[in-house]
Scaffold this active site. Structure first.
Site, PDB file in Angstrom:
ATOM      1  N   ASN A 118      -6.560  -6.643  -7.685  1.00  0.00           N
ATOM      2  CA  ASN A 118      -5.315  -6.656  -8.468  1.00  0.00           C
ATOM      3  C   ASN A 118      -4.654  -8.024  -8.320  1.00  0.00           C
ATOM      4  O   ASN A 118      -4.135  -8.348  -7.254  1.00  0.00           O
ATOM      5  CB  ASN A 118      -4.398  -5.543  -7.927  1.00  0.00           C
ATOM      6  CG  ASN A 118      -3.020  -5.557  -8.554  1.00  0.00           C
ATOM      7  OD1 ASN A 118      -2.797  -6.206  -9.578  1.00  0.00           O
ATOM      8  ND2 ASN A 118      -2.085  -4.843  -7.942  1.00  0.00           N
ATOM      9  N   LYS A 145      -1.994  -9.013  -9.685  1.00  0.00           N
ATOM     10  CA  LYS A 145      -0.533  -8.923  -9.860  1.00  0.00           C
ATOM     11  C   LYS A 145      -0.075  -9.998 -10.853  1.00  0.00           C
ATOM     12  O   LYS A 145      -0.827 -10.346 -11.756  1.00  0.00           O
ATOM     13  CB  LYS A 145       0.180  -9.035  -8.512  1.00  0.00           C
ATOM     14  CG  LYS A 145      -0.412  -8.095  -7.461  1.00  0.00           C
ATOM     15  CD  LYS A 145       0.495  -7.901  -6.300  1.00  0.00           C
ATOM     16  CE  LYS A 145      -0.216  -7.145  -5.207  1.00  0.00           C
ATOM     17  NZ  LYS A 145       0.686  -6.525  -4.270  1.00  0.00           N
ATOM     18  N   HIS A 150       1.165   1.980  -9.657  1.00  0.00           N
ATOM     19  CA  HIS A 150       1.210   1.055  -8.513  1.00  0.00           C
ATOM     20  C   HIS A 150       2.613   1.092  -7.915  1.00  0.00           C
ATOM     21  O   HIS A 150       3.604   1.198  -8.642  1.00  0.00           O
ATOM     22  CB  HIS A 150       0.840  -0.364  -8.974  1.00  0.00           C
ATOM     23  CG  HIS A 150       0.645  -1.290  -7.813  1.00  0.00           C
ATOM     24  ND1 HIS A 150       1.704  -1.859  -7.137  1.00  0.00           N
ATOM     25  CD2 HIS A 150      -0.480  -1.707  -7.182  1.00  0.00           C
ATOM     26  CE1 HIS A 150       1.229  -2.596  -6.139  1.00  0.00           C
ATOM     27  NE2 HIS A 150      -0.090  -2.521  -6.152  1.00  0.00           N
ATOM     28  N   GLU A 154       4.548  -1.064  -6.886  1.00  0.00           N
ATOM     29  CA  GLU A 154       5.505  -2.065  -7.399  1.00  0.00           C
ATOM     30  C   GLU A 154       6.076  -1.609  -8.744  1.00  0.00           C
ATOM     31  O   GLU A 154       7.237  -1.875  -9.048  1.00  0.00           O
ATOM     32  CB  GLU A 154       4.819  -3.439  -7.494  1.00  0.00           C
ATOM     33  CG  GLU A 154       4.636  -4.035  -6.105  1.00  0.00           C
ATOM     34  CD  GLU A 154       3.442  -4.967  -5.943  1.00  0.00           C
ATOM     35  OE1 GLU A 154       2.881  -5.431  -6.945  1.00  0.00           O
ATOM     36  OE2 GLU A 154       3.069  -5.214  -4.780  1.00  0.00           O
ATOM     37  N   GLU A 192      -2.342   3.803  -1.148  1.00  0.00           N
ATOM     38  CA  GLU A 192      -1.776   2.522  -0.734  1.00  0.00           C
ATOM     39  C   GLU A 192      -0.440   2.760  -0.032  1.00  0.00           C
ATOM     40  O   GLU A 192       0.614   2.848  -0.696  1.00  0.00           O
ATOM     41  CB  GLU A 192      -1.526   1.633  -1.953  1.00  0.00           C
ATOM     42  CG  GLU A 192      -2.767   1.310  -2.741  1.00  0.00           C
ATOM     43  CD  GLU A 192      -2.577   0.028  -3.546  1.00  0.00           C
ATOM     44  OE1 GLU A 192      -3.298  -0.931  -3.269  1.00  0.00           O
ATOM     45  OE2 GLU A 192      -1.675  -0.021  -4.389  1.00  0.00           O
ATOM     46  N   GLY A 226       0.947  -6.087   1.035  1.00  0.00           N
ATOM     47  CA  GLY A 226       1.446  -7.459   1.092  1.00  0.00           C
ATOM     48  C   GLY A 226       2.174  -7.797   2.376  1.00  0.00           C
ATOM     49  O   GLY A 226       2.866  -8.814   2.462  1.00  0.00           O
ATOM     50  N   SER A 246      -3.128  -4.697   2.388  1.00  0.00           N
ATOM     51  CA  SER A 246      -3.551  -5.805   3.256  1.00  0.00           C
ATOM     52  C   SER A 246      -5.024  -5.720   3.664  1.00  0.00           C
ATOM     53  O   SER A 246      -5.377  -6.044   4.800  1.00  0.00           O
ATOM     54  CB  SER A 246      -2.641  -5.906   4.486  1.00  0.00           C
ATOM     55  OG  SER A 246      -1.299  -6.126   4.082  1.00  0.00           O
TER      56      SER A 246
HETATM   57  C1  PEP Z   1      -1.931  -4.068  -3.960  1.00  0.00           C
HETATM   58  O1  PEP Z   1      -1.199  -4.791  -4.599  1.00  0.00           O
HETATM   59  O2  PEP Z   1      -2.397  -3.058  -4.509  1.00  0.00           O
HETATM   60  C2  PEP Z   1      -2.256  -4.425  -2.582  1.00  0.00           C
HETATM   61  C3  PEP Z   1      -2.917  -3.574  -1.862  1.00  0.00           C
HETATM   62  O3  PEP Z   1      -1.814  -5.646  -2.146  1.00  0.00           O
HETATM   63  P1  PEP Z   1      -2.249  -6.371  -0.751  1.00  0.00           P
HETATM   64  O4  PEP Z   1      -3.750  -6.283  -0.634  1.00  0.00           O
HETATM   65  O5  PEP Z   1      -1.780  -7.787  -0.914  1.00  0.00           O
HETATM   66  O6  PEP Z   1      -1.564  -5.653   0.348  1.00  0.00           O
END
Ligand code: PEP
Length: 252
Positions: free
Chosen positions: A12, A14, A98, A100, A170, A176, A215
């Protein structure tokens, strides 16, 4: 026969990217991928770059996905992007829900469930993102939260719809932040999600791919993927670094 779930790594991007940077990243990914297909790999660029990325992926083993989709089919919805448009550009996957989008754009479980259906109506596979906040985890309500997120789509579309879907667990506190759920913690939630789907249909649950996100990087990917119910990863930050992303794909 035990289920054979092919591993899946989704990158992703973003709201990151630029024409030149995308081309450089994809060139490195294409050059570094194993010749033999071992895992399914997809990238999720921002909408304006779908056409560029689709062209650059042509003839490769990489798939294209989008980061969001409108619940609507067409019409006076300024700024929205319909599922049929994403399909036109060759998207095979769409992220829905997601964290976000949920946190910054107020997306509810009900809206996310409708987006799930919109993606499927256009022939794409939704990746339904689920996860709890730090406070919810501390309060011991992780499973309650992710079950509510899952149940909204299950009750609207029925379990058969999950034969063409992917889940991504997640935990929001891990996205992040550099904090990753331990493989055992993530496995516990993945197993519970699979059991939840199995209550409605054992075969659909056995074949359902459940990705972990939060992460994920080269250093922790293999331990996560070793868990029986972790079928791959939804990767954010590390998806922008070709070497990291390739290493995660190799681990899968
Ligand atoms: C994500 O945006 O779905 C995500 C898991 O981000 P990150 O790997 O940066 O934590």
């Amino acid at each position: 026969m035990p289920p054979v779930r092919s591993a899946f790594v989704a990158g992703n991007w973003k709201m990151n990217g630029a024409l030149a940077a995308n081309a450089a990243l994809l060139e490195k990914l294409r050059a570094g991928l194993p010749q033999r297909k071992t895992a399914e790999i997809a990238v999720f660029p921002p909408f304006p770059y779908l056409d560029q990325v689709a062209r650059l992926l042509s003839g490769s083993m990489l798939f294209l996905g989008a980061q969001d989709v409108s619940e609507r089919a067409a019409g006076a919805y300024t700024g929205e992007v319909a599922a049929s448009m994403l399909a036109d550009f060759g998207c095979r996957y769409v992220l829905v829900g997601h964290s976000e989008r949920r946190a910054l754009h107020g997306e509810t479980n009900a809206l996310v469930a409708r987006k799930f259906g919109a993606a499927q109506s256009a022939g794409m596979t939704p990746i339904l993102c689920l996860g709890e906040t730090r406070e919810e985890r501390q309060a011991g309500s992780t499973l309650e939260v992710v079950f509510q997120q899952l149940d909204a789509a299950l009750s609207l579309h029925g379990v058969a719809a999950f034969a063409n879907a992917v889940l991504a667990y997640e935990p929001i506190w891990a996205i992040g932040t550099g904090l990753t759920a331990t493989p055992e913690t993530a496995q516990g939630v993945h197993q519970a999600l699979r059991q939840r789907v199995a209550k409605d249909d054992l075969a659909v649950a056995a074949d359902l791919r459940i990705l972990y996100g939060g992460s994920v990087k080269a250093a922790n990917a293999a331990a996560l993927f070793a868990q029986p119910d972790i079928d791959g990863a939804l990767v954010g930050g590390a998806a922008l670094d070709a070497d990291e992303f390739l290493a995660i794909c190799r681990a899968a």
